[in-house]
Write a protein that holds these residues in place. Structure first.
Motif, PDB file in Angstrom:
ATOM      1  N   LEU A  94      56.542   5.241  13.139  1.00 47.44           N
ATOM      2  CA  LEU A  94      57.944   5.760  11.849  1.00 47.44           C
ATOM      3  C   LEU A  94      59.137   5.061  12.318  1.00 47.44           C
ATOM      4  O   LEU A  94      59.293   4.533  11.415  1.00 47.44           O
ATOM      5  CB  LEU A  94      57.240   6.871  12.017  1.00 47.44           C
ATOM      6  CG  LEU A  94      56.382   8.110  11.528  1.00 47.44           C
ATOM      7  CD1 LEU A  94      56.979   9.898  12.248  1.00 47.44           C
ATOM      8  CD2 LEU A  94      56.558   8.205  10.155  1.00 47.44           C
ATOM      9  N   PHE A  95      59.260   4.633  13.769  1.00 46.10           N
ATOM     10  CA  PHE A  95      60.996   4.278  14.292  1.00 46.10           C
ATOM     11  C   PHE A  95      60.865   2.922  14.086  1.00 46.10           C
ATOM     12  O   PHE A  95      61.934   2.429  13.025  1.00 46.10           O
ATOM     13  CB  PHE A  95      60.896   4.604  15.447  1.00 46.10           C
ATOM     14  CG  PHE A  95      61.459   5.997  15.898  1.00 46.10           C
ATOM     15  CD1 PHE A  95      61.408   6.328  15.133  1.00 46.10           C
ATOM     16  CD2 PHE A  95      60.724   6.588  16.837  1.00 46.10           C
ATOM     17  CE1 PHE A  95      62.827   8.300  14.809  1.00 46.10           C
ATOM     18  CE2 PHE A  95      60.830   7.771  16.824  1.00 46.10           C
ATOM     19  CZ  PHE A  95      62.216   8.814  16.079  1.00 46.10           C
ATOM     20  N   LEU A  96      59.242   2.428  13.273  1.00 47.05           N
ATOM     21  CA  LEU A  96      59.332   1.074  13.539  1.00 47.05           C
ATOM     22  C   LEU A  96      58.769   0.003  11.937  1.00 47.05           C
ATOM     23  O   LEU A  96      58.295  -0.900  12.174  1.00 47.05           O
ATOM     24  CB  LEU A  96      58.833   0.227  15.066  1.00 47.05           C
ATOM     25  CG  LEU A  96      58.995  -0.238  15.593  1.00 47.05           C
ATOM     26  CD1 LEU A  96      57.697  -0.398  17.287  1.00 47.05           C
ATOM     27  CD2 LEU A  96      60.334  -1.038  16.539  1.00 47.05           C
ATOM     28  N   TRP A  97      58.912   1.232  11.361  1.00 43.71           N
ATOM     29  CA  TRP A  97      57.885   0.799  10.208  1.00 43.71           C
ATOM     30  C   TRP A  97      57.118   0.402   9.830  1.00 43.71           C
ATOM     31  O   TRP A  97      56.774  -0.051   8.924  1.00 43.71           O
ATOM     32  CB  TRP A  97      59.710   0.668   9.237  1.00 43.71           C
ATOM     33  CG  TRP A  97      60.794   1.176   9.086  1.00 43.71           C
ATOM     34  CD1 TRP A  97      61.397   0.959   9.996  1.00 43.71           C
ATOM     35  CD2 TRP A  97      61.509   1.976   7.738  1.00 43.71           C
ATOM     36  NE1 TRP A  97      63.170   2.427  10.014  1.00 43.71           N
ATOM     37  CE2 TRP A  97      62.570   2.243   8.367  1.00 43.71           C
ATOM     38  CE3 TRP A  97      61.115   1.808   6.903  1.00 43.71           C
ATOM     39  CZ2 TRP A  97      63.223   3.002   7.050  1.00 43.71           C
ATOM     40  CZ3 TRP A  97      61.366   3.090   5.458  1.00 43.71           C
ATOM     41  CH2 TRP A  97      62.899   3.387   6.450  1.00 43.71           C
ATOM     42  N   ARG A  98      56.109   0.305  11.182  1.00 45.24           N
ATOM     43  CA  ARG A  98      54.380   0.234  10.656  1.00 45.24           C
ATOM     44  C   ARG A  98      53.829   1.369   9.619  1.00 45.24           C
ATOM     45  O   ARG A  98      53.375  -0.053   9.094  1.00 45.24           O
ATOM     46  CB  ARG A  98      53.883   0.620  11.678  1.00 45.24           C
ATOM     47  CG  ARG A  98      54.787  -0.436  13.358  1.00 45.24           C
ATOM     48  CD  ARG A  98      53.998  -1.654  13.246  1.00 45.24           C
ATOM     49  NE  ARG A  98      54.516  -2.163  14.451  1.00 45.24           N
ATOM     50  CZ  ARG A  98      55.169  -2.074  15.192  1.00 45.24           C
ATOM     51  NH1 ARG A  98      56.197  -2.044  14.462  1.00 45.24           N
ATOM     52  NH2 ARG A  98      55.441  -2.855  16.458  1.00 45.24           N
ATOM     53  N   GLU A  99      53.947   1.656   9.560  1.00 40.81           N
ATOM     54  CA  GLU A  99      53.999   3.204   8.179  1.00 40.81           C
ATOM     55  C   GLU A  99      54.973   3.483   7.387  1.00 40.81           C
ATOM     56  O   GLU A  99      56.425   4.470   7.296  1.00 40.81           O
ATOM     57  CB  GLU A  99      53.074   4.139   8.652  1.00 40.81           C
ATOM     58  CG  GLU A  99      52.118   4.614   9.368  1.00 40.81           C
ATOM     59  CD  GLU A  99      51.316   5.335   9.770  1.00 40.81           C
ATOM     60  OE1 GLU A  99      51.669   6.256   8.953  1.00 40.81           O
ATOM     61  OE2 GLU A  99      50.342   5.522  10.499  1.00 40.81           O
ATOM     62  N   LYS A 100      55.004   2.162   6.379  1.00 39.95           N
ATOM     63  CA  LYS A 100      56.697   2.414   5.405  1.00 39.95           C
ATOM     64  C   LYS A 100      56.525   3.793   4.652  1.00 39.95           C
ATOM     65  O   LYS A 100      58.186   4.507   4.446  1.00 39.95           O
ATOM     66  CB  LYS A 100      57.039   1.398   4.745  1.00 39.95           C
ATOM     67  CG  LYS A 100      56.256  -0.452   5.437  1.00 39.95           C
ATOM     68  CD  LYS A 100      57.262  -1.688   4.361  1.00 39.95           C
ATOM     69  CE  LYS A 100      57.130  -2.558   5.479  1.00 39.95           C
ATOM     70  NZ  LYS A 100      57.593  -3.790   4.248  1.00 39.95           N
ATOM     71  N   LYS A 101      55.721   4.206   4.555  1.00 43.04           N
ATOM     72  CA  LYS A 101      55.770   5.115   3.734  1.00 43.04           C
ATOM     73  C   LYS A 101      56.063   6.170   4.120  1.00 43.04           C
ATOM     74  O   LYS A 101      57.286   7.316   3.494  1.00 43.04           O
ATOM     75  CB  LYS A 101      54.796   5.202   2.141  1.00 43.04           C
ATOM     76  CG  LYS A 101      54.379   4.612   0.992  1.00 43.04           C
ATOM     77  CD  LYS A 101      53.347   5.172   0.676  1.00 43.04           C
ATOM     78  CE  LYS A 101      52.142   3.646  -0.347  1.00 43.04           C
ATOM     79  NZ  LYS A 101      51.524   4.226  -1.162  1.00 43.04           N
ATOM     80  N   ALA A 102      55.474   6.338   5.243  1.00 43.35           N
ATOM     81  CA  ALA A 102      56.154   7.731   5.830  1.00 43.35           C
ATOM     82  C   ALA A 102      57.534   7.739   6.608  1.00 43.35           C
ATOM     83  O   ALA A 102      58.400   8.504   6.865  1.00 43.35           O
ATOM     84  CB  ALA A 102      54.653   8.291   7.184  1.00 43.35           C
ATOM     85  N   SER A 103      57.945   6.328   7.392  1.00 40.76           N
ATOM     86  CA  SER A 103      58.708   6.308   8.001  1.00 40.76           C
ATOM     87  C   SER A 103      59.951   6.546   6.510  1.00 40.76           C
ATOM     88  O   SER A 103      61.127   7.240   6.413  1.00 40.76           O
ATOM     89  CB  SER A 103      59.505   4.733   8.127  1.00 40.76           C
ATOM     90  OG  SER A 103      58.718   4.484   9.242  1.00 40.76           O
ATOM     91  N   ALA A 104      60.018   6.104   5.553  1.00 41.44           N
ATOM     92  CA  ALA A 104      60.782   6.574   4.063  1.00 41.44           C
ATOM     93  C   ALA A 104      60.541   7.739   3.737  1.00 41.44           C
ATOM     94  O   ALA A 104      61.854   8.287   3.526  1.00 41.44           O
ATOM     95  CB  ALA A 104      60.656   5.220   3.009  1.00 41.44           C
ATOM     96  N   ALA A 105      59.698   8.730   4.055  1.00 45.68           N
ATOM     97  CA  ALA A 105      60.155   9.881   3.410  1.00 45.68           C
ATOM     98  C   ALA A 105      60.712  10.797   5.005  1.00 45.68           C
ATOM     99  O   ALA A 105      61.540  11.592   3.879  1.00 45.68           O
ATOM    100  CB  ALA A 105      58.446  10.302   3.598  1.00 45.68           C
ATOM    101  N   VAL A 106      60.805  10.428   5.895  1.00 48.42           N
ATOM    102  CA  VAL A 106      61.110  10.986   7.168  1.00 48.42           C
ATOM    103  C   VAL A 106      62.816  10.800   7.041  1.00 48.42           C
ATOM    104  O   VAL A 106      63.249  12.117   6.517  1.00 48.42           O
ATOM    105  CB  VAL A 106      60.520  10.692   8.275  1.00 48.42           C
ATOM    106  CG1 VAL A 106      61.993  11.615   9.351  1.00 48.42           C
ATOM    107  CG2 VAL A 106      58.632  11.394   8.436  1.00 48.42           C
ATOM    108  N   LEU A 107      63.206   9.948   6.335  1.00 49.77           N
ATOM    109  CA  LEU A 107      64.865   9.408   5.972  1.00 49.77           C
ATOM    110  C   LEU A 107      64.679   9.808   4.880  1.00 49.77           C
ATOM    111  O   LEU A 107      66.515  10.957   5.160  1.00 49.77           O
ATOM    112  CB  LEU A 107      64.476   7.565   5.925  1.00 49.77           C
ATOM    113  CG  LEU A 107      66.181   7.048   6.390  1.00 49.77           C
ATOM    114  CD1 LEU A 107      66.583   8.318   7.639  1.00 49.77           C
ATOM    115  CD2 LEU A 107      66.491   5.665   6.390  1.00 49.77           C
ATOM    116  N   VAL A 108      64.420   9.964   3.558  1.00 53.75           N
ATOM    117  CA  VAL A 108      64.628  10.602   2.757  1.00 53.75           C
ATOM    118  C   VAL A 108      64.881  12.242   2.898  1.00 53.75           C
ATOM    119  O   VAL A 108      65.823  12.771   2.746  1.00 53.75           O
ATOM    120  CB  VAL A 108      63.311  10.407   1.488  1.00 53.75           C
ATOM    121  CG1 VAL A 108      63.958  11.057   0.877  1.00 53.75           C
ATOM    122  CG2 VAL A 108      63.932   8.909   0.894  1.00 53.75           C
ATOM    123  N   VAL A 109      64.008  13.129   3.690  1.00 51.73           N
ATOM    124  CA  VAL A 109      63.919  14.237   4.215  1.00 51.73           C
ATOM    125  C   VAL A 109      64.588  14.752   4.484  1.00 51.73           C
ATOM    126  O   VAL A 109      65.575  15.832   4.350  1.00 51.73           O
ATOM    127  CB  VAL A 109      62.239  14.727   4.990  1.00 51.73           C
ATOM    128  CG1 VAL A 109      62.778  16.132   5.224  1.00 51.73           C
ATOM    129  CG2 VAL A 109      61.504  14.187   3.424  1.00 51.73           C
TER     130      VAL A 109
END
Length: 247
Positions: free
Chosen positions: A65-80
């Protein structure tokens, strides 16, 4: 006769050229290769890091998540996280109020649907039974206990006066956190830390060579200044009470 002498002369010249090339190639092979990794000097890494950034962050899903390996999940966490911060900070909503409103709406919706199912000819929704497993609760409690005990042991070691450098680092860190706490509340501070965790690791991983080079120069300068400070100030501080002299 002249032709034979010329042919023998050409053969001698060719033989000498061949011997020279073979000797030069042998000498080149005997020289150590500069590209040998064992000869290269050890590359400086920040904080003595020897593992990749992904492993330093613990590996697994949090590091992804922190390295944006999964871009959708990382973006979702940041948006939430951004939505929560906007809701509680900019709109000045309160957590207890939000929880109560969500529970009220959920109970009202399920209650009405359960009673109106006979009129709309639909079965009422199945409400699952939620039970917290005992193993999960025990593991969380044990992990929390371990971290608290480790923190207390670290604070005890620092307070014992054995490591002056660690003492200064901890005091400086707590002082910086206290300044940040006076400027913003806990939720804002938590959001800033979460946003930095989504930005700093990926930027460092992308430009780690340049950042490590700059960090090496900064560490050298810090050690130089610390040596001067140690020689002028710290070395003159008494280490402990003087021993009683024997009569």
């Amino acid at each position: 006769m002249a032709d034979r002498s010329e042919d023998s002369l050409m053969e001698k010249i060719a033989q000498k050229i061949h011997e020279h090339n073979s000797s030069s190639s042998d000498s080149d092979d005997e020289k150590p290769k500069s590209s040998d990794p064992s000869i290269k000097s050890k590359i400086y890494r920040l904080f003595g890091r020897e593992k990749p950034v992904h492993q330093v962050l613990g590996g697994g899903k949090p590091a992804d998540l922190f390295l944006w390996r999964e871009k959708k999940a990382s973006a979702a966490v940041l948006v939430v996280a951004t939505a929560i911060w906007v809701l509680f900070e900019l709109m000045e909503y309160h957590l207890l109020t939000l929880v109560c409103h969500c529970v009220i709406l959920s109970l009202a919706f399920l209650f009405v649907w359960s009673n109106a199912s006979s009129f709309i000819n639909k079965s009422p929704p199945h409400i699952p039974q939620v039970i917290v497993p005992e193993d999960l609760a025990v593991n969380i409690a044990l992990s929390l206990r371990f971290e608290i005990n480790r923190l207390l042991a670290t604070l005890r070691e620092i307070a014992s006066g054995r490591d002056l450098k660690k003492f200064l680092v901890v005091i400086t860190g707590l002082w910086v956190v206290s300044i940040l706490g006076s400027c913003c509340n806990f939720l804002t501070l938590f959001y800033i830390v979460l946003a930095l965790l989504h930005v700093v690791p990926i930027v460092y991983e992308k430009y780690e060579d340049k950042i490590d080079s700059f960090g090496e120069k900064a560490v050298r300068e810090f050690k130089k200044q610390y040596a001067v400070f140690d020689a002028k100030v710290l070395s003159k501080i008494p280490k402990g009470p003087l021993k009683d002299k024997k009569n």
